[in-house]
Write a protein that holds these residues in place. Structure first.
Motif, PDB file in Angstrom:
ATOM      1  N   THR A 166       2.982  11.529  12.771  1.00 35.94           N
ATOM      2  CA  THR A 166       2.680  11.896  11.391  1.00 35.94           C
ATOM      3  C   THR A 166       2.867  10.718  10.451  1.00 35.94           C
ATOM      4  OG1 THR A 166       4.947  12.673  11.251  1.00 35.94           O
ATOM      5  CG2 THR A 166       3.254  14.310  11.655  1.00 35.94           C
ATOM      6  N   ASN A 167       2.892   9.517  11.019  1.00 36.15           N
ATOM      7  CA  ASN A 167       3.063   8.343  10.167  1.00 36.15           C
ATOM      8  C   ASN A 167       1.738   7.997   9.503  1.00 36.15           C
ATOM      9  OD1 ASN A 167       3.535   5.873   9.068  1.00 36.15           O
ATOM     10  ND2 ASN A 167       4.599   5.052  10.837  1.00 36.15           N
ATOM     11  N   CYS A 168       1.723   8.005   8.165  1.00 39.77           N
ATOM     12  CA  CYS A 168       0.456   7.808   7.485  1.00 39.77           C
ATOM     13  C   CYS A 168      -0.046   6.379   7.617  1.00 39.77           C
ATOM     14  CB  CYS A 168       0.569   8.198   6.020  1.00 39.77           C
ATOM     15  SG  CYS A 168       1.859   7.339   5.163  1.00 39.77           S
ATOM     16  N   ALA A 169       0.868   5.439   7.952  1.00 40.64           N
ATOM     17  CA  ALA A 169       0.419   4.057   8.107  1.00 40.64           C
ATOM     18  C   ALA A 169      -0.566   3.942   9.263  1.00 40.64           C
ATOM     19  CB  ALA A 169       1.611   3.136   8.333  1.00 40.64           C
ATOM     20  N   VAL A 170      -0.308   4.694  10.344  1.00 44.02           N
ATOM     21  CA  VAL A 170      -1.203   4.620  11.506  1.00 44.02           C
ATOM     22  C   VAL A 170      -2.572   5.182  11.153  1.00 44.02           C
ATOM     23  CG1 VAL A 170      -1.529   5.376  13.874  1.00 44.02           C
ATOM     24  CG2 VAL A 170       0.747   4.763  13.091  1.00 44.02           C
ATOM     25  N   LEU A 171      -2.560   6.355  10.521  1.00 45.56           N
ATOM     26  CA  LEU A 171      -3.832   6.949  10.096  1.00 45.56           C
ATOM     27  C   LEU A 171      -4.520   6.049   9.079  1.00 45.56           C
ATOM     28  CD1 LEU A 171      -5.622   9.486  10.310  1.00 45.56           C
ATOM     29  CD2 LEU A 171      -4.416  10.381   8.339  1.00 45.56           C
ATOM     30  N   VAL A 180      -4.371   2.784   8.749  1.00 44.49           N
ATOM     31  CA  VAL A 180      -4.993   1.617   9.381  1.00 44.49           C
ATOM     32  C   VAL A 180      -6.339   1.989   9.968  1.00 44.49           C
ATOM     33  CG1 VAL A 180      -4.822   0.068  11.361  1.00 44.49           C
ATOM     34  CG2 VAL A 180      -2.883   0.353   9.857  1.00 44.49           C
ATOM     35  N   THR A 181      -6.375   3.090  10.709  1.00 43.35           N
ATOM     36  CA  THR A 181      -7.623   3.443  11.395  1.00 43.35           C
ATOM     37  C   THR A 181      -8.727   3.753  10.396  1.00 43.35           C
ATOM     38  OG1 THR A 181      -6.888   5.730  11.529  1.00 43.35           O
ATOM     39  CG2 THR A 181      -6.449   4.335  13.428  1.00 43.35           C
ATOM     40  N   ILE A 182      -8.369   4.408   9.292  1.00 44.31           N
ATOM     41  CA  ILE A 182      -9.406   4.763   8.313  1.00 44.31           C
ATOM     42  C   ILE A 182      -9.829   3.549   7.494  1.00 44.31           C
ATOM     43  CG2 ILE A 182      -9.797   6.071   6.201  1.00 44.31           C
ATOM     44  CD1 ILE A 182      -8.366   8.385   7.474  1.00 44.31           C
ATOM     45  N   LEU A 183      -8.848   2.717   7.102  1.00 47.87           N
ATOM     46  CA  LEU A 183      -9.193   1.555   6.272  1.00 47.87           C
ATOM     47  C   LEU A 183     -10.016   0.533   7.057  1.00 47.87           C
ATOM     48  CD1 LEU A 183      -5.957   1.098   4.172  1.00 47.87           C
ATOM     49  CD2 LEU A 183      -8.186   1.880   3.421  1.00 47.87           C
ATOM     50  N   ASN A 184      -9.763   0.437   8.377  1.00 49.66           N
ATOM     51  CA  ASN A 184     -10.597  -0.434   9.209  1.00 49.66           C
ATOM     52  C   ASN A 184     -12.063  -0.097   9.021  1.00 49.66           C
ATOM     53  OD1 ASN A 184      -8.700  -2.011  10.417  1.00 49.66           O
ATOM     54  ND2 ASN A 184      -8.359  -0.604  12.124  1.00 49.66           N
ATOM     55  N   LEU A 185     -12.373   1.198   9.002  1.00 47.81           N
ATOM     56  CA  LEU A 185     -13.766   1.628   8.890  1.00 47.81           C
ATOM     57  C   LEU A 185     -14.271   1.471   7.463  1.00 47.81           C
ATOM     58  CD1 LEU A 185     -13.209   4.658  11.171  1.00 47.81           C
ATOM     59  CD2 LEU A 185     -14.605   2.673  11.701  1.00 47.81           C
ATOM     60  N   LYS A 237       0.821  -1.217   0.000  1.00 46.97           N
ATOM     61  CA  LYS A 237       0.000   0.000   0.000  1.00 46.97           C
ATOM     62  C   LYS A 237       0.854   1.265   0.000  1.00 46.97           C
ATOM     63  CE  LYS A 237      -4.129  -1.889   2.011  1.00 46.97           C
ATOM     64  NZ  LYS A 237      -4.746  -2.268   3.281  1.00 46.97           N
ATOM     65  N   PHE A 238       2.158   1.097   0.198  1.00 46.08           N
ATOM     66  CA  PHE A 238       3.095   2.226   0.183  1.00 46.08           C
ATOM     67  C   PHE A 238       2.719   3.307   1.187  1.00 46.08           C
ATOM     68  CE2 PHE A 238       2.940   0.495  -4.191  1.00 46.08           C
ATOM     69  CZ  PHE A 238       4.105  -0.216  -4.095  1.00 46.08           C
ATOM     70  N   LEU A 239       2.309   2.853   2.374  1.00 46.45           N
ATOM     71  CA  LEU A 239       2.090   3.800   3.469  1.00 46.45           C
ATOM     72  C   LEU A 239       3.245   3.614   4.462  1.00 46.45           C
ATOM     73  CD1 LEU A 239      -1.716   3.280   4.057  1.00 46.45           C
ATOM     74  CD2 LEU A 239      -0.632   5.289   3.094  1.00 46.45           C
ATOM     75  N   GLY A 240       3.596   4.698   5.167  1.00 43.11           N
ATOM     76  CA  GLY A 240       4.666   4.593   6.157  1.00 43.11           C
ATOM     77  C   GLY A 240       6.042   4.430   5.543  1.00 43.11           C
ATOM     78  N   ILE A 241       6.241   5.049   4.383  1.00 44.89           N
ATOM     79  CA  ILE A 241       7.530   4.912   3.698  1.00 44.89           C
ATOM     80  C   ILE A 241       8.634   5.687   4.426  1.00 44.89           C
ATOM     81  CG2 ILE A 241       8.741   5.405   1.537  1.00 44.89           C
ATOM     82  CD1 ILE A 241       6.840   3.118   1.299  1.00 44.89           C
ATOM     83  N   CYS A 242       8.251   6.782   5.092  1.00 44.92           N
ATOM     84  CA  CYS A 242       9.271   7.613   5.760  1.00 44.92           C
ATOM     85  C   CYS A 242      10.066   6.821   6.790  1.00 44.92           C
ATOM     86  CB  CYS A 242       8.624   8.853   6.366  1.00 44.92           C
ATOM     87  SG  CYS A 242       9.657   9.711   7.527  1.00 44.92           S
ATOM     88  N   ILE A 279      -6.518  12.363  13.242  1.00 42.58           N
ATOM     89  CA  ILE A 279      -5.178  12.948  13.377  1.00 42.58           C
ATOM     90  C   ILE A 279      -4.999  13.517  14.781  1.00 42.58           C
ATOM     91  CG2 ILE A 279      -3.695  14.837  12.620  1.00 42.58           C
ATOM     92  CD1 ILE A 279      -4.744  14.397   9.801  1.00 42.58           C
ATOM     93  N   LEU A 280      -6.028  14.213  15.224  1.00 44.16           N
ATOM     94  CA  LEU A 280      -6.006  14.813  16.568  1.00 44.16           C
ATOM     95  C   LEU A 280      -5.800  13.742  17.629  1.00 44.16           C
ATOM     96  CD1 LEU A 280      -6.569  17.609  17.858  1.00 44.16           C
ATOM     97  CD2 LEU A 280      -8.923  16.884  18.134  1.00 44.16           C
ATOM     98  N   ILE A 281      -6.586  12.670  17.525  1.00 44.61           N
ATOM     99  CA  ILE A 281      -6.528  11.619  18.543  1.00 44.61           C
ATOM    100  C   ILE A 281      -5.177  10.908  18.506  1.00 44.61           C
ATOM    101  CG2 ILE A 281      -7.503   9.403  19.224  1.00 44.61           C
ATOM    102  CD1 ILE A 281     -10.200  10.506  18.209  1.00 44.61           C
ATOM    103  N   ILE A 282      -4.701  10.605  17.297  1.00 42.76           N
ATOM    104  CA  ILE A 282      -3.426   9.885  17.197  1.00 42.76           C
ATOM    105  C   ILE A 282      -2.295  10.735  17.757  1.00 42.76           C
ATOM    106  CG2 ILE A 282      -1.738   8.956  15.577  1.00 42.76           C
ATOM    107  CD1 ILE A 282      -4.170   8.175  13.801  1.00 42.76           C
TER     108      ILE A 282
END
Lengths: 279, 197
Positions: B112-117, B119-124, B21-26, B78-81
């Protein structure tokens, strides 16, 4: 309609911030007093001349791992004394240092071999067939060191970098930046240095630059203190043995050995001289 | 149980967050130089992914959806994470200083890791319930760990190699190695059907 989203996002933000404030208060660590005291004495330039990642890192090492108190080069003796006082230990001696540019190939002594039109940066130019100069070891004059210097001690005069000894603190940031590794850090007590970094054979150096070291060993023979050795066609002066008598400067046929008087001039006067030369 | 196994395998191998998925590349490129730090970072990311899912799923279902505010999910998440990561950092500094010292700068970076965001969004987006979301986020974290650990091995070999042309040294060869790793993970597509179908 508009109120609800604002209330929800604001409420969540408020809850998060309250939780964080409470957490910060409940789980607060006692402040690190020794570290704070040491850190307050350091200049905060984060130059890394001490060998640590930055001032914070060095202060931590001094406070907790017993690092020497005299490693800060920019701070000098005053800083070492203050840090030692904060730690309650004896201050060691700080050797004050400054940077010198080991290239004398200005626009009067050497020629470029190409019209470089790329990015105005030494690193970029150096990637391109080892730079635009006919001498591949020489100063490229785009001022990467000038940008790295936090103290404004460097100017580009007649196409090469010159360093103001009175301003330079010897942090070595410029030396790390220079793609040709032309900048050395030497003790402030030594005022004579070799202004060339070329290991090319003497005949070739002679051909491409009037001011280059040709490895003739005249300086080695002239020096009465055994401070000069020529290895791989390049003279090197040992600051521990050198007494700054200047005999080698007079003996050098190409003027590759230079003194501070001629090279470590103050920047304002150097720029003025450059302006006159340009006319 | 079967649906959990499917979610876990597909999160780790098939839909690997980094390599598919190329998330969390940083962090994948930044922290994969050494095995120790790659492993530490992956543990931290897995931990934060699980906690973030545990925090955001109820808020989305019980706070945002009933009020018709599901479009706010990105900014709220984003706020919660961010708050969560801050909280974890404070707690870790107090109770597990060794782990805090080893994670160091990486912990705030997870904010600011997009993988974390992601995961939470794709779960939903997938319509998972709470248990499935937790399994998916832990699986995604493990997949992140797998990619990080594998790639730190690849990278240490690449860095030790003397035969890389000068123009490819550093980031360019790292990116090429990463792309080859990603291609190899394409081989896992379809494995779920084969295993559970």
């Amino acid at each position: 309609m508009l109120v609800m989203p604002i209330v929800v996002v604001g409420g969540i933000g408020l809850v998060c911030s309250v939780v964080l404030v409470i957490a910060a208060k409940v789980m607060a660590l006692p402040a690190d007093e020794i570290f704070e005291k040491v850190r307050a004495e350091l200049p905060g330039a984060n130059c890394g001349a001490c060998g640590y990642a930055g001032c914070d890192d060095y202060a931590k090492a001094v406070a907790h791992s017993g690092a020497a108190t005299n490693l800060c080069v920019p701070g000098g003796a005053g800083c070492a004394a203050a840090v030692s006082a904060a730690m309650g230990v004896e201050a060691g001696e700080v050797v004050e240092q400054y940077a010198v540019v080991r290239c004398s190939g200005n626009c009067y002594s050497t020629e470029p071999i190409m019209d470089y039109e790329g990015k105005k940066s030494c690193a970029a130019c150096n990637y391109f067939y080892q730079g635009k100069g006919s001498c591949s070891h020489g100063c490229l004059g785009y001022g990467d060191c000038l940008e790295a210097c936090k103290y404004g001690a460097i100017a580009i005069v007649d196409g090469i970098a010159v360093i103001d000894k009175s301003v330079c603190v010897g942090c070595g940031m410029c030396a790390k930046t220079c793609p040709n590794h032309l900048i050395s850090i030497i003790p402030k007590s030594s005022t004579v240095f070799v202004g060339c970094s070329s290991h090319d054979k003497g005949a070739f150096t002679r051909k491409v630059c009037k001011n280059g070291c040709i490895g003739c060993k005249k300086c080695e023979k002239t020096c009465q203190h055994g401070a000069i050795t020529v290895t791989d066609n390049l003279a090197a002066i040992d600051p521990a043995k050198c007494v700054n008598c200047g005999d080698c400067v007079a003996a050098c046929p190409t003027g590759a050995i230079v003194t501070c008087e001629s090279r470590c001039v103050s920047i304002s006067s150097a720029e003025a001289a450059s302006a006159i030369n340009a006319k | 149980m079967k649906q959990f196994a499917i979610i876990l395998v597909s999160a780790i191998l098939v839909n690997n967050y980094v390599l598919s998925k190329f998330l969390g590349i940083c962090p994948f490129l930044g922290v994969s130089k050494k095995l120790d730090s790659a492993f530490g970072m992956s543990v931290a990311v897995t931990f934060v992914m699980a906690l973030a899912t545990a925090a955001t799923w109820p808020i989305y279902i019980y706070v945002l959806v009933p009020r018709g505010l599901s479009y706010l999910q990105t900014i709220v998440f984003i706020l919660i994470i961010a708050a969560l990561v801050q909280f974890i950092e404070i707690a870790m500094k107090k109770y597990i200083p060794a782990l805090h010292a080893s994670l160091g700068i990486y912990l705030p970076l997870i904010t600011t890791n997009c993988a974390v965001l992601g995961v939470t969004i794709l779960n939903l987006d997938e319509g998972y319930n709470f248990a499935e979301s937790m399994v998916n986020s832990i699986g995604s974290g493990l997949g992140f760990m797998l990619a990080m650990v594998l790639f730190s091995g690849v990278r240490s070999r690449v860095d030790a190699s003397k035969s890389i042309p000068k123009s490819f040294q550093g980031i360019p060869i790292t990116l090429i190695a990463a792309s080859i790793c990603a291609v190899s993970f394409m081989g896992f597509s379809g494995i779920v059907d084969g295993l559970f179908g």
